[in-house]
Design an enzyme around this catalytic site. Structure first.
Site, PDB file in Angstrom:
ATOM      1  N   TYR A   1       0.850  -1.206   0.000  1.00 35.34           N
ATOM      2  CA  TYR A   1       0.000   0.000   0.000  1.00 35.34           C
ATOM      3  C   TYR A   1       0.883   1.253   0.000  1.00 35.34           C
ATOM      4  CZ  TYR A   1      -3.753   3.239   1.379  1.00 35.34           C
ATOM      5  OH  TYR A   1      -4.655   4.283   1.422  1.00 35.34           O
TER       6      TYR A   1
HETATM    7  P1  NDP Z   1     -13.909   2.530   0.380  1.00 31.97           P
HETATM    8  O1  NDP Z   1     -13.589   1.104   0.550  1.00 31.97           O
HETATM    9  O2  NDP Z   1     -15.081   3.097   1.099  1.00 31.97           O
HETATM   10  O3  NDP Z   1     -14.044   2.896  -1.162  1.00 31.97           O
HETATM   11  C1  NDP Z   1     -13.164   2.369  -2.110  1.00 31.97           C
HETATM   12  C2  NDP Z   1     -13.762   2.566  -3.479  1.00 31.97           C
HETATM   13  O4  NDP Z   1     -12.836   2.060  -4.453  1.00 31.97           O
HETATM   14  C3  NDP Z   1     -15.073   1.826  -3.650  1.00 31.97           C
HETATM   15  O5  NDP Z   1     -15.995   2.662  -4.292  1.00 31.97           O
HETATM   16  C4  NDP Z   1     -14.712   0.656  -4.540  1.00 31.97           C
HETATM   17  O6  NDP Z   1     -15.780   0.351  -5.411  1.00 31.97           O
HETATM   18  C5  NDP Z   1     -13.562   1.256  -5.356  1.00 31.97           C
HETATM   19  N1  NDP Z   1     -12.723   0.237  -5.957  1.00 31.97           N
HETATM   20  C6  NDP Z   1     -11.876  -0.618  -5.333  1.00 31.97           C
HETATM   21  N2  NDP Z   1     -11.305  -1.428  -6.233  1.00 31.97           N
HETATM   22  C7  NDP Z   1     -11.815  -1.089  -7.437  1.00 31.97           C
HETATM   23  C8  NDP Z   1     -11.634  -1.582  -8.758  1.00 31.97           C
HETATM   24  N3  NDP Z   1     -10.788  -2.583  -9.013  1.00 31.97           N
HETATM   25  N4  NDP Z   1     -12.313  -0.986  -9.763  1.00 31.97           N
HETATM   26  C9  NDP Z   1     -13.190   0.024  -9.522  1.00 31.97           C
HETATM   27  N5  NDP Z   1     -13.390   0.531  -8.296  1.00 31.97           N
HETATM   28  C10 NDP Z   1     -12.716  -0.032  -7.278  1.00 31.97           C
HETATM   29  O7  NDP Z   1     -12.583   3.316   0.796  1.00 31.97           O
HETATM   30  P2  NDP Z   1     -12.181   4.856   0.889  1.00 31.97           P
HETATM   31  O8  NDP Z   1     -13.271   5.733   0.489  1.00 31.97           O
HETATM   32  O9  NDP Z   1     -11.548   5.015   2.197  1.00 31.97           O
HETATM   33  O10 NDP Z   1     -10.999   4.898  -0.202  1.00 31.97           O
HETATM   34  C11 NDP Z   1     -10.928   5.856  -1.235  1.00 31.97           C
HETATM   35  C12 NDP Z   1      -9.471   6.239  -1.433  1.00 31.97           C
HETATM   36  O11 NDP Z   1      -9.007   6.914  -0.263  1.00 31.97           O
HETATM   37  C13 NDP Z   1      -8.533   5.066  -1.651  1.00 31.97           C
HETATM   38  O12 NDP Z   1      -7.642   5.368  -2.704  1.00 31.97           O
HETATM   39  C14 NDP Z   1      -7.782   4.970  -0.327  1.00 31.97           C
HETATM   40  O13 NDP Z   1      -6.506   4.407  -0.479  1.00 31.97           O
HETATM   41  C15 NDP Z   1      -7.729   6.423   0.071  1.00 31.97           C
HETATM   42  N6  NDP Z   1      -7.482   6.647   1.492  1.00 31.97           N
HETATM   43  C16 NDP Z   1      -8.373   6.203   2.438  1.00 31.97           C
HETATM   44  C17 NDP Z   1      -8.106   6.397   3.772  1.00 31.97           C
HETATM   45  C18 NDP Z   1      -9.023   5.912   4.848  1.00 31.97           C
HETATM   46  O14 NDP Z   1      -8.626   5.922   6.031  1.00 31.97           O
HETATM   47  N7  NDP Z   1     -10.245   5.513   4.542  1.00 31.97           N
HETATM   48  C19 NDP Z   1      -6.882   7.085   4.229  1.00 31.97           C
HETATM   49  C20 NDP Z   1      -6.030   7.528   3.146  1.00 31.97           C
HETATM   50  C21 NDP Z   1      -6.331   7.309   1.840  1.00 31.97           C
HETATM   51  P3  NDP Z   1     -16.331  -1.122  -5.773  1.00 31.97           P
HETATM   52  O15 NDP Z   1     -16.193  -1.967  -4.573  1.00 31.97           O
HETATM   53  O16 NDP Z   1     -17.746  -0.829  -6.196  1.00 31.97           O
HETATM   54  O17 NDP Z   1     -15.500  -1.548  -6.932  1.00 31.97           O
END
Ligand code: NDP
Length: 249
Positions: free
Chosen positions: A153
């Site tokens: 990550y």
């Molecule tokens: P969530 O798990 O709530 O959301 C992640 C999103 O990414 C979902 O909508 C999921 O959609 C989508 N996703 C994952 N894999 C795929 C794929 N292969 N193709 C298309 N869509 C995909 O997490 P967050 O909102 O927390 O994460 C959003 C971003 O924020 C990420 O990049 C994460 O690394 C970053 N982040 C989050 C932090 C936290 O503490 N939450 C801290 C720092 C950064 P679906 O399942 O429908 O495909």
């Protein structure tokens, strides 16, 4: 921060930060492409978008799939005729131990979703036409701060950081801005999805004594995507409740 007449793609719009950003862009009048794999969750976000206004479409796609990455752009252009903002938000996390030799089991998947997918979509030519911009969602856990058992990550997000800067340098003369945001812990499903008890994360004592909600990170995304940030490119804005200060103490 009106986005009236602007076309925005938000990847990972079915949950967490991306869902909050998609609804906010719609509220500000943008036409938004909601990208994700989970159709039911996308439909739930779509209903919220309909309530606040703005046009939107759902693009069910896996950002780590080459054909899907191209289709995300082509379907958006076909529907709305242009692209102004690309929010590369889709991401996963995963934990594995170098000592136990399990890192490579998660490495490919994390890198393909978190880093390759940021390179992947052929968006730049469309953004040049509109003098648009890209917002990449990175993390403080990256080249900024390491985390135990999270080397894949960290590598993926460190890659996003330097990709943001080098792409910003390349596209600046075309009037296209590229920025990143680096949240600390945010209350979303990402930890559950990685099999980690969210309590472990949300119990983190930040200097400000709080963890973030998706909406406040989405606010930052909209700011960077807006004309208010017209002088900002190649930047990486941290919103972590002072978490890095705490970790570095
Ligand atoms: P969530 O798990 O709530 O959301 C992640 C999103 O990414 C979902 O909508 C999921 O959609 C989508 N996703 C994952 N894999 C795929 C794929 N292969 N193709 C298309 N869509 C995909 O997490 P967050 O909102 O927390 O994460 C959003 C971003 O924020 C990420 O990049 C994460 O690394 C970053 N982040 C989050 C932090 C936290 O503490 N939450 C801290 C720092 C950064 P679906 O399942 O429908 O495909």
């Amino acid at each position: 921060m009106s986005f009236s007449g602007k076309v925005v793609i938000v990847t990972g719009a079915s949950s967490g930060i991306g869902a909050a950003a998609a609804v906010m862009f719609c509220k500000e009048g943008a036409s938004v492409a909601l990208v994700g794999r989970n159709e039911k969750k996308l439909m739930d976000v779509s209903k919220k978008c309909s309530i606040v206004g703005g046009k939107h479409i759902i693009i069910k796609a896996d950002v780590s799939n080459d054909e899907d990455a191209k289709r995300i752009i082509s379907e958006t252009i076909m529907k709305f005729g242009q692209l102004d903002v690309l929010v590369n938000n889709a991401g996963i996390t995963g934990f594995a131990s170098v000592l136990e030799g399990t890192v490579l089991e998660t490495y490919d998947k994390i890198m393909k979703i978190n880093l390759w997918a940021v390179y992947g979509p052929p968006a730049a030519p469309h953004l040049v036409k509109t003098k648009g911009n890209i917002v990449n969602v990175s993390s403080i856990v990256s080249s900024m701060v390491a985390d135990i058992n999270a080397s894949a990550y960290c590598c993926s997000k460190a890659g996003v950081n330097i990709f943001t800067q080098s792409t910003a340098a390349e596209l600046a003369s075309f009037g296209v801005r590229v920025n990143a945001i680096s949240p600390g812990p945010v209350v979303t499903d990402i930890y559950d999805n990685a099999g980690v008890t969210p309590d472990v994360v949300f119990d983190i004592k930040t200097p400000l004594g709080r963890v973030s909600q998706s909406e406040e990170i989405a606010d930052l995304i909209l700011y960077l995507a807006s004309d208010k940030a017209k002088g900002i490119t190649g930047s990486n804005i941290v919103s972590d409740n002072g978490c890095m200060l705490h970790m570095l103490k």
